[in-house]
Write a protein that holds these residues in place. Structure first.
Motif, PDB file in Angstrom:
ATOM      1  N   SER A  15       0.864  -1.178   0.000  1.00 48.85           N
ATOM      2  CA  SER A  15       0.000   0.000   0.000  1.00 48.85           C
ATOM      3  C   SER A  15       0.901   1.228   0.000  1.00 48.85           C
ATOM      4  O   SER A  15       2.001   1.207   0.557  1.00 48.85           O
ATOM      5  CB  SER A  15      -0.920  -0.001   1.225  1.00 48.85           C
ATOM      6  N   LEU A  16       0.450   2.298  -0.630  1.00 53.56           N
ATOM      7  CA  LEU A  16       1.293   3.483  -0.793  1.00 53.56           C
ATOM      8  C   LEU A  16       0.670   4.740  -0.207  1.00 53.56           C
ATOM      9  O   LEU A  16       1.347   5.521   0.457  1.00 53.56           O
ATOM     10  CB  LEU A  16       1.601   3.687  -2.283  1.00 53.56           C
ATOM     11  N   SER A  17      -0.632   4.950  -0.451  1.00 59.73           N
ATOM     12  CA  SER A  17      -1.271   6.192  -0.024  1.00 59.73           C
ATOM     13  C   SER A  17      -2.742   5.933   0.267  1.00 59.73           C
ATOM     14  O   SER A  17      -3.386   5.137  -0.420  1.00 59.73           O
ATOM     15  CB  SER A  17      -1.130   7.246  -1.128  1.00 59.73           C
ATOM     16  N   LEU A  18      -3.241   6.618   1.289  1.00 64.63           N
ATOM     17  CA  LEU A  18      -4.658   6.523   1.626  1.00 64.63           C
ATOM     18  C   LEU A  18      -5.479   7.578   0.899  1.00 64.63           C
ATOM     19  O   LEU A  18      -6.619   7.342   0.497  1.00 64.63           O
ATOM     20  CB  LEU A  18      -4.847   6.647   3.141  1.00 64.63           C
ATOM     21  N   ASP A  19      -4.914   8.772   0.723  1.00 65.04           N
ATOM     22  CA  ASP A  19      -5.628   9.871   0.077  1.00 65.04           C
ATOM     23  C   ASP A  19      -4.690  10.597  -0.890  1.00 65.04           C
ATOM     24  O   ASP A  19      -3.854  11.398  -0.470  1.00 65.04           O
ATOM     25  CB  ASP A  19      -6.145  10.846   1.143  1.00 65.04           C
ATOM     26  N   PRO A  20      -4.746  10.273  -2.191  1.00 67.62           N
ATOM     27  CA  PRO A  20      -5.683   9.345  -2.825  1.00 67.62           C
ATOM     28  C   PRO A  20      -5.275   7.898  -2.574  1.00 67.62           C
ATOM     29  O   PRO A  20      -4.123   7.646  -2.200  1.00 67.62           O
ATOM     30  CB  PRO A  20      -5.559   9.699  -4.320  1.00 67.62           C
ATOM     31  N   PRO A  21      -6.192   6.951  -2.782  1.00 65.73           N
ATOM     32  CA  PRO A  21      -5.863   5.549  -2.531  1.00 65.73           C
ATOM     33  C   PRO A  21      -4.928   4.996  -3.606  1.00 65.73           C
ATOM     34  O   PRO A  21      -5.319   4.830  -4.763  1.00 65.73           O
ATOM     35  CB  PRO A  21      -7.239   4.863  -2.574  1.00 65.73           C
ATOM     36  N   LEU A  22      -3.680   4.725  -3.226  1.00 66.47           N
ATOM     37  CA  LEU A  22      -2.677   4.240  -4.162  1.00 66.47           C
ATOM     38  C   LEU A  22      -1.998   2.991  -3.618  1.00 66.47           C
ATOM     39  O   LEU A  22      -1.807   2.855  -2.395  1.00 66.47           O
ATOM     40  CB  LEU A  22      -1.605   5.304  -4.426  1.00 66.47           C
ATOM     41  N   VAL A  23      -1.630   2.085  -4.515  1.00 70.42           N
ATOM     42  CA  VAL A  23      -0.817   0.933  -4.174  1.00 70.42           C
ATOM     43  C   VAL A  23       0.356   0.908  -5.153  1.00 70.42           C
ATOM     44  O   VAL A  23       0.382   1.646  -6.139  1.00 70.42           O
ATOM     45  CB  VAL A  23      -1.612  -0.386  -4.255  1.00 70.42           C
ATOM     46  N   ALA A  24       1.331   0.050  -4.890  1.00 69.94           N
ATOM     47  CA  ALA A  24       2.486  -0.046  -5.780  1.00 69.94           C
ATOM     48  C   ALA A  24       2.972  -1.491  -5.842  1.00 69.94           C
ATOM     49  O   ALA A  24       2.821  -2.250  -4.886  1.00 69.94           O
ATOM     50  CB  ALA A  24       3.611   0.871  -5.300  1.00 69.94           C
ATOM     51  N   PHE A  25       3.553  -1.842  -6.980  1.00 70.90           N
ATOM     52  CA  PHE A  25       4.268  -3.116  -7.083  1.00 70.90           C
ATOM     53  C   PHE A  25       5.493  -2.893  -7.951  1.00 70.90           C
ATOM     54  O   PHE A  25       5.575  -1.939  -8.718  1.00 70.90           O
ATOM     55  CB  PHE A  25       3.373  -4.240  -7.635  1.00 70.90           C
ATOM     56  N   MET A  26       6.470  -3.784  -7.812  1.00 72.65           N
ATOM     57  CA  MET A  26       7.691  -3.714  -8.586  1.00 72.65           C
ATOM     58  C   MET A  26       7.762  -4.892  -9.545  1.00 72.65           C
ATOM     59  O   MET A  26       7.374  -6.001  -9.183  1.00 72.65           O
ATOM     60  CB  MET A  26       8.922  -3.705  -7.677  1.00 72.65           C
ATOM     61  N   VAL A  27       8.256  -4.636 -10.748  1.00 74.05           N
ATOM     62  CA  VAL A  27       8.357  -5.683 -11.759  1.00 74.05           C
ATOM     63  C   VAL A  27       9.684  -5.515 -12.495  1.00 74.05           C
ATOM     64  O   VAL A  27      10.140  -4.383 -12.730  1.00 74.05           O
ATOM     65  CB  VAL A  27       7.163  -5.606 -12.753  1.00 74.05           C
ATOM     66  N   ALA A  28      10.315  -6.628 -12.843  1.00 71.04           N
ATOM     67  CA  ALA A  28      11.592  -6.572 -13.550  1.00 71.04           C
ATOM     68  C   ALA A  28      11.408  -5.932 -14.917  1.00 71.04           C
ATOM     69  O   ALA A  28      10.415  -6.171 -15.612  1.00 71.04           O
ATOM     70  CB  ALA A  28      12.165  -7.987 -13.707  1.00 71.04           C
ATOM     71  N   ARG A  29      12.388  -5.121 -15.321  1.00 72.24           N
ATOM     72  CA  ARG A  29      12.306  -4.467 -16.622  1.00 72.24           C
ATOM     73  C   ARG A  29      12.426  -5.477 -17.762  1.00 72.24           C
ATOM     74  O   ARG A  29      12.111  -5.150 -18.909  1.00 72.24           O
ATOM     75  CB  ARG A  29      13.401  -3.399 -16.721  1.00 72.24           C
ATOM     76  N   THR A  30      12.883  -6.693 -17.460  1.00 73.81           N
ATOM     77  CA  THR A  30      12.969  -7.739 -18.473  1.00 73.81           C
ATOM     78  C   THR A  30      11.695  -8.569 -18.577  1.00 73.81           C
ATOM     79  O   THR A  30      11.616  -9.478 -19.396  1.00 73.81           O
ATOM     80  CB  THR A  30      14.144  -8.684 -18.156  1.00 73.81           C
ATOM     81  N   SER A  31      10.690  -8.283 -17.753  1.00 75.27           N
ATOM     82  CA  SER A  31       9.446  -9.055 -17.750  1.00 75.27           C
ATOM     83  C   SER A  31       8.758  -8.987 -19.108  1.00 75.27           C
ATOM     84  O   SER A  31       8.618  -7.915 -19.701  1.00 75.27           O
ATOM     85  CB  SER A  31       8.498  -8.524 -16.671  1.00 75.27           C
ATOM     86  N   THR A  32       8.294 -10.141 -19.594  1.00 76.43           N
ATOM     87  CA  THR A  32       7.536 -10.177 -20.844  1.00 76.43           C
ATOM     88  C   THR A  32       6.043  -9.959 -20.592  1.00 76.43           C
ATOM     89  O   THR A  32       5.290  -9.694 -21.533  1.00 76.43           O
ATOM     90  CB  THR A  32       7.735 -11.518 -21.560  1.00 76.43           C
ATOM     91  N   THR A  33       5.616 -10.065 -19.348  1.00 74.70           N
ATOM     92  CA  THR A  33       4.210  -9.851 -19.004  1.00 74.70           C
ATOM     93  C   THR A  33       3.906  -8.368 -18.808  1.00 74.70           C
ATOM     94  O   THR A  33       2.829  -7.893 -19.168  1.00 74.70           O
ATOM     95  CB  THR A  33       3.838 -10.636 -17.729  1.00 74.70           C
ATOM     96  N   TRP A  34       4.853  -7.624 -18.236  1.00 71.42           N
ATOM     97  CA  TRP A  34       4.602  -6.223 -17.925  1.00 71.42           C
ATOM     98  C   TRP A  34       4.162  -5.401 -19.138  1.00 71.42           C
ATOM     99  O   TRP A  34       3.208  -4.612 -19.017  1.00 71.42           O
ATOM    100  CB  TRP A  34       5.816  -5.592 -17.259  1.00 71.42           C
ATOM    101  N   PRO A  35       4.783  -5.497 -20.323  1.00 70.28           N
ATOM    102  CA  PRO A  35       4.322  -4.670 -21.443  1.00 70.28           C
ATOM    103  C   PRO A  35       2.848  -4.867 -21.772  1.00 70.28           C
ATOM    104  O   PRO A  35       2.163  -3.918 -22.178  1.00 70.28           O
ATOM    105  CB  PRO A  35       5.226  -5.120 -22.603  1.00 70.28           C
ATOM    106  N   ARG A  36       2.327  -6.077 -21.592  1.00 71.68           N
ATOM    107  CA  ARG A  36       0.902  -6.325 -21.850  1.00 71.68           C
ATOM    108  C   ARG A  36       0.032  -5.615 -20.817  1.00 71.68           C
ATOM    109  O   ARG A  36      -1.024  -5.065 -21.142  1.00 71.68           O
ATOM    110  CB  ARG A  36       0.634  -7.829 -21.853  1.00 71.68           C
ATOM    111  N   ILE A  37       0.483  -5.616 -19.559  1.00 70.10           N
ATOM    112  CA  ILE A  37      -0.254  -4.903 -18.520  1.00 70.10           C
ATOM    113  C   ILE A  37      -0.190  -3.398 -18.770  1.00 70.10           C
ATOM    114  O   ILE A  37      -1.178  -2.679 -18.627  1.00 70.10           O
ATOM    115  CB  ILE A  37       0.315  -5.249 -17.128  1.00 70.10           C
ATOM    116  N   ALA A  38       0.987  -2.913 -19.171  1.00 71.36           N
ATOM    117  CA  ALA A  38       1.148  -1.485 -19.435  1.00 71.36           C
ATOM    118  C   ALA A  38       0.228  -1.028 -20.562  1.00 71.36           C
ATOM    119  O   ALA A  38      -0.371   0.050 -20.487  1.00 71.36           O
ATOM    120  CB  ALA A  38       2.607  -1.190 -19.781  1.00 71.36           C
ATOM    121  N   ARG A  39       0.122  -1.828 -21.613  1.00 68.79           N
ATOM    122  CA  ARG A  39      -0.759  -1.449 -22.730  1.00 68.79           C
ATOM    123  C   ARG A  39      -2.220  -1.403 -22.292  1.00 68.79           C
ATOM    124  O   ARG A  39      -2.986  -0.547 -22.755  1.00 68.79           O
ATOM    125  CB  ARG A  39      -0.569  -2.419 -23.900  1.00 68.79           C
ATOM    126  N   ALA A  40      -2.615  -2.319 -21.403  1.00 68.32           N
ATOM    127  CA  ALA A  40      -4.000  -2.317 -20.909  1.00 68.32           C
ATOM    128  C   ALA A  40      -4.262  -1.108 -20.016  1.00 68.32           C
ATOM    129  O   ALA A  40      -5.379  -0.599 -19.958  1.00 68.32           O
ATOM    130  CB  ALA A  40      -4.295  -3.612 -20.157  1.00 68.32           C
TER     131      ALA A  40
END
Length: 209
Positions: A87-112
């Motif tokens: 969790s990152l912030s309550l106001d506004p409600p924000l969360v965060a995650f970290m992903v490797a820059r070499t991930s092949t899944t991340w670009p698909r999530i980014a496009r969505a």
């Protein structure tokens, strides 16, 4: 209309990131990609980084929960197992995650431009392993339904889920720090009774109060 504009803005953030690393964002003929940044966090004239094995060993003493981050994706749903969620912030409600820059899944999530964080329970180690592999059909045999706002896969029988749009993407060495704005969230009290799935020193474990 407001929700649609919000999604468009978050998707634009992801598109700007994709363009910055030379990834295609449309079906038209792509321009020559930009040089991929070196996957290091120190300059050449700085001291060498710590031994990776020692780094992993020491940091492995920090126990964490386990999640699966999912997205509608193209041509089908995308997802990956993720420990580095917070969790990152309550106001506004924000969360965060970290992903490797070499991930092949991340670009698909980014496009969505959207994602759902599925918090795993104590008995879902095999589910986590299925989403930790690369190149396989991770959703084969996995029950899920669309999250209420973004349509990202909400996995069945998880203790908690957080439905998000991408707010920002930052560089963090060889990883990316993805900030999501929470659009909806919820829990499954029955699934939560088993407690969380924990990861500690390379192995899954359970919480014992």
């Amino acid at each position: 209309m407001k929700g649609m504009m919000g999604h468009a803005g978050m998707a634009a953030t992801a598109v700007r990131y994709l363009r910055s690393v030379g990834a295609p964002t449309a079906a038209t003929a792509p321009a020559a990609p930009l040089p991929r940044p070196a996957l290091r966090a120190v300059r050449e004239d700085e001291r060498a980084p710590l031994d990776p094995a020692e780094f992993r060993s020491v940091l492995g003493h920090f126990a964490s929960g386990v999640t699966v981050v999912t997205s509608p994706g193209e041509p089908g749903p995308a997802g990956f197992a993720c420990q580095s969620f917070a969790s990152l912030s309550l106001d506004p409600p924000l969360v965060a995650f970290m992903v490797a820059r070499t991930s092949t899944t991340w670009p698909r999530i980014a496009r969505a431009g959207v994602f759902c964080v599925n918090v795993l329970g104590a008995g879902q180690g095999e589910l986590c392993r299925g989403f930790a592999v690369s190149g396989a059909d991770k959703f084969a045999g996995v029950r899920h339904r669309p999250a209420p706002v973004t349509g990202s896969p909400r996995l069945a029988d998880v203790p908690a889920w957080i439905d998000c749009t991408i707010q920002a993407v930052h560089t963090g060495g060889d990883h990316l720090i993805v900030v999501g704005r929470v659009e909806a969230l919820g829990t499954d009290p029955a699934a939560a009774e088993a407690g969380p799935l924990l990861f500690h020193r390379g192995a899954f474990g359970r919480f014992s109060p």
